[in-house]
Design a protein around this motif. Sequence first.
Motif, mmCIF file in Angstrom:
data_model
loop_
_atom_site.group_PDB
_atom_site.id
_atom_site.type_symbol
_atom_site.label_atom_id
_atom_site.label_comp_id
_atom_site.label_asym_id
_atom_site.label_seq_id
_atom_site.Cartn_x
_atom_site.Cartn_y
_atom_site.Cartn_z
ATOM 1 N N THR A 1 0.944 -1.429 0.127
ATOM 2 C CA THR A 1 0.006 0.209 0.005
ATOM 3 C C THR A 1 0.729 1.366 0.178
ATOM 4 O O THR A 1 0.316 2.249 0.456
ATOM 5 C CB THR A 1 -0.903 0.158 1.148
ATOM 6 O OG1 THR A 1 -0.108 0.063 2.422
ATOM 7 C CG2 THR A 1 -1.911 -1.281 1.031
ATOM 8 N N SER A 2 2.099 1.235 -0.459
ATOM 9 C CA SER A 2 2.782 2.348 -0.731
ATOM 10 C C SER A 2 2.475 3.062 -1.853
ATOM 11 O O SER A 2 2.881 4.417 -1.884
ATOM 12 C CB SER A 2 4.376 2.095 -0.701
ATOM 13 O OG SER A 2 4.527 1.258 -1.702
ATOM 14 N N HIS A 3 2.081 2.566 -2.715
ATOM 15 C CA HIS A 3 1.529 3.323 -4.296
ATOM 16 C C HIS A 3 0.108 2.796 -4.356
ATOM 17 O O HIS A 3 -0.216 1.700 -4.082
ATOM 18 C CB HIS A 3 2.451 2.947 -5.312
ATOM 19 C CG HIS A 3 3.941 3.383 -4.861
ATOM 20 N ND1 HIS A 3 5.004 2.770 -4.402
ATOM 21 C CD2 HIS A 3 4.612 4.750 -5.293
ATOM 22 C CE1 HIS A 3 5.940 3.400 -4.231
ATOM 23 N NE2 HIS A 3 5.882 4.550 -4.876
ATOM 24 N N VAL A 4 -0.530 3.630 -5.176
ATOM 25 C CA VAL A 4 -1.741 3.469 -5.602
ATOM 26 C C VAL A 4 -2.030 3.953 -7.199
ATOM 27 O O VAL A 4 -1.456 5.155 -7.478
ATOM 28 C CB VAL A 4 -2.886 4.185 -4.963
ATOM 29 C CG1 VAL A 4 -2.714 5.582 -4.842
ATOM 30 C CG2 VAL A 4 -4.237 3.670 -5.296
ATOM 31 N N ALA A 5 -2.529 3.285 -7.881
ATOM 32 C CA ALA A 5 -2.743 3.614 -9.428
ATOM 33 C C ALA A 5 -4.541 3.932 -9.509
ATOM 34 O O ALA A 5 -5.350 3.077 -9.216
ATOM 35 C CB ALA A 5 -2.713 2.627 -10.312
ATOM 36 N N LEU A 6 -4.581 5.106 -10.133
ATOM 37 C CA LEU A 6 -5.928 5.474 -10.342
ATOM 38 C C LEU A 6 -6.451 5.378 -11.758
ATOM 39 O O LEU A 6 -5.649 5.946 -12.542
ATOM 40 C CB LEU A 6 -6.287 6.889 -9.675
ATOM 41 C CG LEU A 6 -5.763 7.028 -8.257
ATOM 42 C CD1 LEU A 6 -6.008 8.818 -8.212
ATOM 43 C CD2 LEU A 6 -6.604 6.279 -7.261
ATOM 44 N N LEU A 7 -7.386 4.682 -11.878
ATOM 45 C CA LEU A 7 -7.448 4.021 -13.383
ATOM 46 C C LEU A 7 -8.945 4.913 -13.912
ATOM 47 O O LEU A 7 -9.874 4.614 -13.501
ATOM 48 C CB LEU A 7 -7.478 2.908 -13.923
ATOM 49 C CG LEU A 7 -6.217 1.915 -13.787
ATOM 50 C CD1 LEU A 7 -5.402 2.077 -12.827
ATOM 51 C CD2 LEU A 7 -6.709 0.296 -14.139
ATOM 52 N N ALA A 8 -8.861 5.768 -14.923
ATOM 53 C CA ALA A 8 -9.903 6.275 -15.665
ATOM 54 C C ALA A 8 -10.064 5.767 -16.917
ATOM 55 O O ALA A 8 -9.362 4.657 -17.356
ATOM 56 C CB ALA A 8 -9.825 7.868 -15.619
ATOM 57 N N LYS A 9 -10.992 6.172 -17.811
ATOM 58 C CA LYS A 9 -11.290 5.699 -19.114
ATOM 59 C C LYS A 9 -10.120 5.749 -19.951
ATOM 60 O O LYS A 9 -9.720 4.610 -20.574
ATOM 61 C CB LYS A 9 -12.375 6.384 -19.723
ATOM 62 C CG LYS A 9 -12.875 5.740 -21.112
ATOM 63 C CD LYS A 9 -14.269 6.318 -21.528
ATOM 64 C CE LYS A 9 -14.668 5.626 -23.187
ATOM 65 N NZ LYS A 9 -15.581 6.461 -23.552
ATOM 66 N N HIS A 10 -9.235 6.665 -20.278
ATOM 67 C CA HIS A 10 -8.158 6.992 -20.806
ATOM 68 C C HIS A 10 -6.970 7.644 -20.174
ATOM 69 O O HIS A 10 -6.116 8.092 -20.787
ATOM 70 C CB HIS A 10 -8.574 8.003 -22.214
ATOM 71 C CG HIS A 10 -9.494 7.440 -22.906
ATOM 72 N ND1 HIS A 10 -9.163 6.434 -23.949
ATOM 73 C CD2 HIS A 10 -10.789 7.585 -23.256
ATOM 74 C CE1 HIS A 10 -10.237 6.093 -24.645
ATOM 75 N NE2 HIS A 10 -11.344 6.944 -24.401
ATOM 76 N N ALA A 11 -6.914 7.402 -18.921
ATOM 77 C CA ALA A 11 -5.906 7.982 -18.077
ATOM 78 C C ALA A 11 -5.561 7.094 -16.733
ATOM 79 O O ALA A 11 -6.472 6.221 -16.363
ATOM 80 C CB ALA A 11 -6.141 9.276 -17.535
ATOM 81 N N ILE A 12 -4.277 7.105 -16.472
ATOM 82 C CA ILE A 12 -3.892 6.244 -15.260
ATOM 83 C C ILE A 12 -3.131 7.503 -14.513
ATOM 84 O O ILE A 12 -2.046 8.187 -15.146
ATOM 85 C CB ILE A 12 -2.861 5.327 -15.432
ATOM 86 C CG1 ILE A 12 -3.705 4.226 -16.298
ATOM 87 C CG2 ILE A 12 -2.194 4.588 -14.246
ATOM 88 C CD1 ILE A 12 -2.781 3.105 -16.781
ATOM 89 N N MET A 13 -3.219 7.587 -13.047
ATOM 90 C CA MET A 13 -2.345 8.518 -12.190
ATOM 91 C C MET A 13 -1.950 7.629 -11.154
ATOM 92 O O MET A 13 -2.567 6.775 -10.582
ATOM 93 C CB MET A 13 -3.127 9.652 -11.663
ATOM 94 C CG MET A 13 -2.611 10.291 -10.870
ATOM 95 S SD MET A 13 -3.343 12.020 -10.040
ATOM 96 C CE MET A 13 -3.475 12.974 -11.911
ATOM 97 N N ILE A 14 -0.520 7.574 -11.158
ATOM 98 C CA ILE A 14 0.140 6.842 -9.911
ATOM 99 C C ILE A 14 0.452 7.959 -8.803
ATOM 100 O O ILE A 14 1.136 8.947 -9.144
ATOM 101 C CB ILE A 14 1.485 6.051 -10.499
ATOM 102 C CG1 ILE A 14 0.841 5.159 -11.768
ATOM 103 C CG2 ILE A 14 2.041 5.411 -9.282
ATOM 104 C CD1 ILE A 14 2.169 4.414 -12.392
ATOM 105 N N CYS A 15 0.161 7.492 -7.583
ATOM 106 C CA CYS A 15 0.313 8.524 -6.427
ATOM 107 C C CYS A 15 0.978 7.464 -5.421
ATOM 108 O O CYS A 15 1.017 6.131 -5.257
ATOM 109 C CB CYS A 15 -0.952 8.891 -5.852
ATOM 110 S SG CYS A 15 -1.911 9.840 -7.327
#
Length: 610
Positions: free
Chosen positions: A495-509
Motif C-alpha cells: 500500500t505504498s503506491h496506488v494507481a487510479l484508472l480512468a477511461k483513458h488515463a492512469i495516475m500513480i500516487c
Amino acid sequence: KYTAFKTDRLSFHPKRPWILASLHNGVIQLWDYRMCTLIDKFDEHDGPVRGIDFHKQQPLFVSGGDDYKIKVWNYKLRRCLFTLLGHLDYIRTTFFHHDYPWILSASDDQTIRIWNWQSRTCVCVLTGHNHYVMCAQFHPSEDLVVSASLDQTVRVWDISGLRKKNLSPSAVETEVRGISGVDLFGASDAVVKHVLEGHDRGVNWAAFHPSMPLIVSGADDRQVKIWRMNESKAWELDTCRGHYNNVSCAVFHPRQELILSNSEDKSIRVWDMSKRTGVQTFRRDHDRFWVLGAHPNLNLFAAGHDSGMLVFKLERERPAYAVYGNMLYYVKDRFLRQLDFSSSKDTAVMQLRSGSKFPVFSMSYNPAENAVLLCTRATNLENSTYDLYSIPKESDSQNPDAPEGKRSSGLTAVWVARNRFAVLDRMHSLLIKNLKNEIVKKVQVPSCEEIFYAGTGSLLLRDADGVTLFDVQQKRSLATVKIAKVKYVVWSADTSHVALLAKHAIMICNRKLESLCSIHENIRVKSGAWDESGVFIYTTSNHIKYALTSGWRWRLPRLWMRGAAGSGWARRRCCRVTTRSWRCATKGPRTSTSSPSSTSSPATWPSYAR
C-alpha cells in the motif's frame, strides 16, 4: 464512435474487431471498434448505401444502395469484385446466406431476390408484397426467409425448393427456369409459408430468433411485436409498447431472453422477453436511431443514428474479484470461487444467494474474519444492494454450502477495519457498520459518487473531478488529487503506491495521494496490477504495457502478449524484461531515441517491441 454521417446499416465481422458502416452519403466505412480507428473506406455507390453484410468465411462483404446496385467487395484486395443488376428501385438490405453461395436482397421495387454470388446470377425472385420491402433475412439454420414491408405485413418464405435444386445434379438452370424461380413444370423454388398481420402501419424490420421458432418485428405503429410459428401456422405472441415514434429496428439478443429495439424517438430500448417489459433505455439528445447490429459471438451491439454509430455492451463481463496473498476470490455462475496461485487449484467455496437479476459488481474481502462484501449495481442506482457473507471454513467443492447472507441497500460496501465496513448508501452518505450489519455511526463526507478501500481506517472518495483520501476515524479529508471519473483503484502489495484508472488515463500516487506520474492513453484502459518490484503493469483494449512510478512506460513485447495465456516461458520472459527496464530506469532517464512513446509509429520501435 462517430462517422459524422447518418448510418443506415451495420455489420460486425465474425472474427476480427471490425464493423462495417454503410452511410447515407454513399460511403462504406470499415472501422476497428477496439482501436476506434477508421481502417478503410469504399466509395463506388451513387447515393445512400442501405444494405451491408460481412461474409462469414470469405474476405467478402456485400452492399446495396439507392443506385439499384448490389456490389460484392473483397476487403483484402480493397476493391469491388462485381456488381449485380436487376432491382428496379432502392435496395434496403443485403445479406449473405450462412452456408450456400447466396445473397438475399430486399428492395422498394416490392420484390426480394436471391442471387448466386459465385455464378453472379439471380436464381429466384420472391413476389407478394405490395409496398416497399424494408428488410429480408435468412433463417440462421432453416430454409426460411423473413421479410418486412410497408404493406403492414411480415412474411415467412419457404426456400427449401431452391436448396434442393441447388444441390440436385440435374437441377434446371436459371436460364431455362426463368428469373421468376418457377421451373417448366410450375414448381416454385420459394413459396409464402406465413403472412403475419397485426401491425397497423408499415413494418420496418423483422428478424428470426437464433434458436427458437420466434420472430421479432418493429413498425411505424411504434410497437415491437413477437411472433411464434410452427410448421402449419404463425401467430402473434405479444407486443412491447413504449417507443413514441417509428420503430426502426428490433433484434433478439443472441444468448439471453432479451430484445433490443431502436426508434426515431432517439432511444434504444431493451425488453425482457418473458415479461414483455422494458429493462433499460438509452437516449440521445438529437439523433434518431435507424439500425441495430448484434455480434454473432461477443457481448457487443452496434446502433446507427443520424450522426454516425456507437458500439456498446449490455452487461458487465468483468467478474468481481479480490486477491489476498496467493489466493484469488472471484464470482462466477452464482458461486464464490477460490483459485490458489501456487497450486492452480480452482474450487467453489460457497453458493451465493439468488434473487438479484444483476451480476455482482464488486467485492471486498476481509482476511481477518474470512468474510466478503458483494456489491450489486442495479440499472437504477437507488436499487443497488450489497451482501455480507462469512465464508465457510470447510466446504464440499462439488456441492458447496449456501450460507445465509445479510443483504441491505447501498451503492458500495468496503472493509475499513477488522470488524467494520463502510457503506455508501443511496443518498450518497457514509455509514459505518459492524459484522451484524448494524449501523455503528454515520459520517459526514464531501460530495461523493463512489468509495474505494484505502487501508485500515481510510477510504478514497471519488467525485466527478477527483479523488479524496479520507480518514474515517478523524472524519476529515487528508489529501485530494484531480483526475476525472476514476473507475478502478489498484493498490500495491505494501500500500505504498496506488494507481487510479480512468477511461483513458492512469495516475500513480504515493500513500499520501501525492501524484508521481500521469499517463494518457488514446485507447480505453481496462485493468492493472502491481509487480513485486514496483512496476505497474496495465492493459488497454489491445496492449499490455507497464509503467514506473517515475513516469516511464513501455509496451511489452508481442511475444508476451501471445504467450501470456498459457506459456510459462513467455511469463518468465516478461519478468526479465520488466526487471531489466526497472534497473535501467534507476540509473537515469532514457534518451528519446531509446524510449518510444505510445504515440510514436510502431515502425520506429525496436523489433522485439513491434
